[in-house]
Design an enzyme around this catalytic site. Sequence first.
Site, PDB file in Angstrom:
ATOM      1  N   HIS A  98       0.814  -1.215   0.000  1.00 48.84           N
ATOM      2  CA  HIS A  98       0.000   0.000   0.000  1.00 48.84           C
ATOM      3  C   HIS A  98       0.850   1.268   0.000  1.00 48.84           C
ATOM      4  CE1 HIS A  98      -3.934  -2.024   1.581  1.00 48.84           C
ATOM      5  NE2 HIS A  98      -3.405  -2.651   0.540  1.00 48.84           N
TER       6      HIS A  98
ATOM      7  N   GLU B 271       0.707   4.004   1.808  1.00 50.48           N
ATOM      8  CA  GLU B 271       1.156   4.504   3.110  1.00 50.48           C
ATOM      9  C   GLU B 271       2.436   3.812   3.554  1.00 50.48           C
ATOM     10  OE1 GLU B 271      -3.389   3.898   3.470  1.00 50.48           O
ATOM     11  OE2 GLU B 271      -1.737   3.185   2.230  1.00 50.48           O
TER      12      GLU B 271
ATOM     13  N   CYS C 105      -6.365   1.401   5.541  1.00 49.69           N
ATOM     14  CA  CYS C 105      -7.021   0.210   6.070  1.00 49.69           C
ATOM     15  C   CYS C 105      -6.400  -0.150   7.418  1.00 49.69           C
ATOM     16  CB  CYS C 105      -6.885  -0.948   5.085  1.00 49.69           C
ATOM     17  SG  CYS C 105      -5.176  -1.527   4.900  1.00 49.69           S
TER      18      CYS C 105
ATOM     19  N   CYS D 244      -2.579  -1.018   7.339  1.00 48.68           N
ATOM     20  CA  CYS D 244      -1.746   0.177   7.208  1.00 48.68           C
ATOM     21  C   CYS D 244      -1.779   0.992   8.493  1.00 48.68           C
ATOM     22  CB  CYS D 244      -2.218   1.024   6.045  1.00 48.68           C
ATOM     23  SG  CYS D 244      -1.848   0.311   4.433  1.00 48.68           S
TER      24      CYS D 244
END
Length: 225
Positions: free
Chosen positions: A138, A140, A164, A167
């Site tokens: 992801h 992040e 999410c 993360c």
Amino acid sequence: MNSREVALVSAATVLGAFASAITVRLFFSPKRRSITDSDSGVNGFQQRKSSSQNPFDPSKRLGYLSWDDYFMAIAFLSAERSKDPNRQVGACLVSQNGVILGIGYNGFPRGCSDDKLPWAKKSKNGNPLETKYPYVCHAEVNAILNTNHASAAGQRLYVTMFPCNECAKIIIQSGVSEVIYFVEKRLDGSDATYVASHKLLSMAGIKVRRHQPQMKEISIKFEEL
């Protein structure tokens, strides 16, 4: 009709025509705007692009990017690097004094060919290994990992989409103090992944806020200034 009446009618006709011309000019000719504080914000960028400041004017220009819009725009620009055909997410990690520490977007890990792994959201056979989810990293996480070993502790993370729960765990563990997001995937409160993310970030004392853009859009053209 005597000569006096003829003169009055003629004068009225001339004045009426003059008034009509003034009205048409006011309503249909371009309006000239004065540059004031109200020109900054949503329309500030357009005002800057459409006119030049007097070269002898010592004041700074109006309509420049706010810090929040600047960092979020970088997150959006980073998302354009993503090869995910369904959703592109970008992130920008910023220090307490406004220095960009790392940027990232969603994609596969380094060294893993994005031509040999699936980008699909669903599998026709119900096999999760035929989807992107077991493989994708992801935005992040990539932004935090791309900091050239700088600490993320106490820093701000700008992300185009609310993180999410997985993360959120990494954000918490890395020491990020604030998350600024643009849009939230969880719209009806039914997705446990994002409910858990909110709960974890709140329990960890991390400030979370939705980005409120001051500009409606930012246009970038590759041309000489």
